[in-house]
Design a protein around this motif. Structure first.
Motif, PDB file in Angstrom:
ATOM      1  N   LEU A  70       0.816  -1.220   0.000  1.00 15.48           N
ATOM      2  CA  LEU A  70       0.000   0.000   0.000  1.00 15.48           C
ATOM      3  C   LEU A  70       0.848   1.270   0.000  1.00 15.48           C
ATOM      4  CD1 LEU A  70      -2.760  -0.988   2.593  1.00 15.48           C
ATOM      5  CD2 LEU A  70      -3.047  -0.711   0.125  1.00 15.48           C
ATOM      6  N   ARG A  71       2.146   1.148   0.241  1.00 12.55           N
ATOM      7  CA  ARG A  71       3.000   2.334   0.314  1.00 12.55           C
ATOM      8  C   ARG A  71       2.994   3.080  -1.019  1.00 12.55           C
ATOM      9  NH1 ARG A  71       6.915  -1.345   2.966  1.00 12.55           N
ATOM     10  NH2 ARG A  71       6.679  -1.073   5.224  1.00 12.55           N
ATOM     11  N   GLY A  72       2.887   4.409  -0.923  1.00 14.12           N
ATOM     12  CA  GLY A  72       2.895   5.245  -2.116  1.00 14.12           C
ATOM     13  C   GLY A  72       1.556   5.349  -2.816  1.00 14.12           C
ATOM     14  N   ILE A  77      -5.940   6.042  -3.025  1.00  9.50           N
ATOM     15  CA  ILE A  77      -6.790   5.244  -2.142  1.00  9.50           C
ATOM     16  C   ILE A  77      -7.826   6.126  -1.455  1.00  9.50           C
ATOM     17  CG2 ILE A  77      -6.816   3.953   0.017  1.00  9.50           C
ATOM     18  CD1 ILE A  77      -4.233   2.621  -0.855  1.00  9.50           C
ATOM     19  N   LEU A  78      -7.427   7.311  -1.030  1.00  9.27           N
ATOM     20  CA  LEU A  78      -8.377   8.227  -0.393  1.00  9.27           C
ATOM     21  C   LEU A  78      -9.484   8.627  -1.365  1.00  9.27           C
ATOM     22  CD1 LEU A  78      -5.984  10.570   1.638  1.00  9.27           C
ATOM     23  CD2 LEU A  78      -7.542   8.834   2.538  1.00  9.27           C
ATOM     24  N   LYS A  79      -9.098   8.873  -2.616  1.00 10.21           N
ATOM     25  CA  LYS A  79     -10.101   9.253  -3.623  1.00 10.21           C
ATOM     26  C   LYS A  79     -11.071   8.106  -3.879  1.00 10.21           C
ATOM     27  CE  LYS A  79      -8.853  11.510  -7.290  1.00 10.21           C
ATOM     28  NZ  LYS A  79      -8.280  11.863  -8.621  1.00 10.21           N
ATOM     29  N   TRP A  80     -10.541   6.921  -4.099  1.00  8.66           N
ATOM     30  CA  TRP A  80     -11.400   5.773  -4.385  1.00  8.66           C
ATOM     31  C   TRP A  80     -12.223   5.367  -3.171  1.00  8.66           C
ATOM     32  CZ3 TRP A  80      -6.667   2.861  -6.763  1.00  8.66           C
ATOM     33  CH2 TRP A  80      -6.371   3.408  -8.018  1.00  8.66           C
ATOM     34  N   SER A  81     -11.673   5.570  -1.974  1.00  8.61           N
ATOM     35  CA  SER A  81     -12.417   5.220  -0.760  1.00  8.61           C
ATOM     36  C   SER A  81     -13.655   6.088  -0.593  1.00  8.61           C
ATOM     37  CB  SER A  81     -11.514   5.345   0.475  1.00  8.61           C
ATOM     38  OG  SER A  81     -10.476   4.383   0.457  1.00  8.61           O
ATOM     39  N   ALA A 186      -3.768  -5.221  -2.848  1.00  9.13           N
ATOM     40  CA  ALA A 186      -3.717  -4.479  -1.587  1.00  9.13           C
ATOM     41  C   ALA A 186      -4.776  -3.387  -1.549  1.00  9.13           C
ATOM     42  CB  ALA A 186      -2.323  -3.871  -1.405  1.00  9.13           C
ATOM     43  N   VAL A 187      -4.921  -2.652  -2.638  1.00 10.16           N
ATOM     44  CA  VAL A 187      -5.936  -1.598  -2.712  1.00 10.16           C
ATOM     45  C   VAL A 187      -7.327  -2.205  -2.631  1.00 10.16           C
ATOM     46  CG1 VAL A 187      -6.907   0.233  -4.135  1.00 10.16           C
ATOM     47  CG2 VAL A 187      -4.440  -0.090  -4.049  1.00 10.16           C
ATOM     48  N   VAL A 194     -13.720  -0.693   3.388  1.00 11.23           N
ATOM     49  CA  VAL A 194     -14.536   0.526   3.448  1.00 11.23           C
ATOM     50  C   VAL A 194     -16.000   0.204   3.169  1.00 11.23           C
ATOM     51  CG1 VAL A 194     -15.003   2.741   2.326  1.00 11.23           C
ATOM     52  CG2 VAL A 194     -12.649   2.083   2.847  1.00 11.23           C
ATOM     53  N   VAL A 195     -16.247  -0.543   2.112  1.00 13.25           N
ATOM     54  CA  VAL A 195     -17.629  -0.875   1.736  1.00 13.25           C
ATOM     55  C   VAL A 195     -18.300  -1.699   2.830  1.00 13.25           C
ATOM     56  CG1 VAL A 195     -19.052  -2.193   0.114  1.00 13.25           C
ATOM     57  CG2 VAL A 195     -17.242  -0.719  -0.744  1.00 13.25           C
ATOM     58  N   ASN A 196     -17.623  -2.725   3.306  1.00 13.65           N
ATOM     59  CA  ASN A 196     -18.212  -3.570   4.350  1.00 13.65           C
ATOM     60  C   ASN A 196     -18.502  -2.767   5.623  1.00 13.65           C
ATOM     61  OD1 ASN A 196     -18.080  -5.760   2.684  1.00 13.65           O
ATOM     62  ND2 ASN A 196     -16.402  -6.779   3.746  1.00 13.65           N
TER      63      ASN A 196
END
Length: 259
Positions: A70-72, A77-81, A186-187, A194-196
């Motif tokens: 998940l590094r980098g 990830i914040l946008k997709w979350s 990983a993403v 998040v969804v669950n």
């Protein structure tokens, strides 16, 4: 407490462990735990809600297990979350508002399409890279608006019925991103968590669930998520891709039989 009841409890615990492991490495672990809950006598909607709640620890432990990959990736990830949160909440609401037949017919088709995209990902990626090179247009690290919309819609499906949700995520990202399969996995684990989680918070307020089933699934999936991440991270991309296709094919068969 009779032997039959103890057997049901052990079956739920084992299903949670297996589902957590499969979800972390591939996705579609719901197709292991959900039928077991139905077999214990839970109504379909109650089983779906209990399953979503119980598998949250597995999603989190799977994401933690892939923390090195998940590094980098924090920004995308914040946008997709954000999209996953909105989509998961929408899907959870649809589960309670719509008849089951509304999604039943399209679920196997979605999973089949996702599997095809996963299997063809190397070919699709090469052709997209060639096209970008000709146009001197580098790949966007976040996949652009198309990927965001696709992941959000996949999250709607995940909030409604999470079977093979992770496979759909990997297929979409693999098609539109120039990145390794392990990093995409990983993403995927983060988005599933998040969804669950958002669906579970919604269900806690408005839906019926079985606390015993939730607790057993939670314990099992937490252990399974860690095991799945440990094994999944060691698989070569080609092996992991084959594993995804095999598990997804079994998922389609179960979905067709069930629906």
């Amino acid at each position: 407490m009779n032997a039959a009841h103890i057997g049901e409890l052990l079956a739920i615990l084992g299903a949670g462990t297996a589902a957590g492991a499969v979800n972390a490495a591939v996705g579609s672990g719901t197709l292991i735990s959900f039928p077991v809950l139905l077999a214990t006598g839970l109504p379909p909607v109650t089983a779906t809600v209990s399953n979503a709640l119980g598998l949250i620890p597995g999603s989190i432990s799977g994401a933690v297990g892939y923390r090195a990959e998940l590094r980098g990736q924090r920004r995308r990830i914040l946008k997709w979350s954000a999209g996953a949160l909105l989509g998961g909440l929408t899907g959870a609401a649809l589960l309670l508002a719509l008849p089951a037949s509304a999604f039943e017919r399209i679920v196997p088709v979605l999973v089949g399409l996702a599997l095809l995209l996963v299997a063809l990902q190397p070919v699709i990626s090469r052709r997209l890279n060639v096209r970008r090179a000709r146009k001197e247009r580098p790949a966007r690290p976040d996949g652009g608006p198309l990927l965001l919309v696709g992941l959000t819609l996949a999250s709607v499906y995940g909030g409604y019925f999470s079977a093979a949700q992770g496979i759909i995520y990997v297929a979409l990202m693999g098609m539109l991103l120039d990145d390794g399969l392990q990093r995409l996995t990983a993403v995927k684990n983060v988005l599933v968590a998040v969804v669950n989680s958002v669906a579970a918070l919604f269900f806690l307020v408005v839906a019926d669930f079985d606390w015993t089933a939730v607790a057993l699934l939670a314990v099992g999936s937490a252990v399974g998520g860690h095991l799945g991440a440990t094994v999944g991270r060691r698989l070569r991309p080609a092996v992991l891709r084959t594993f995804i296709v095999v598990v997804g094919t079994v998922a389609i068969v179960q979905l067709v039989v069930r629906f």
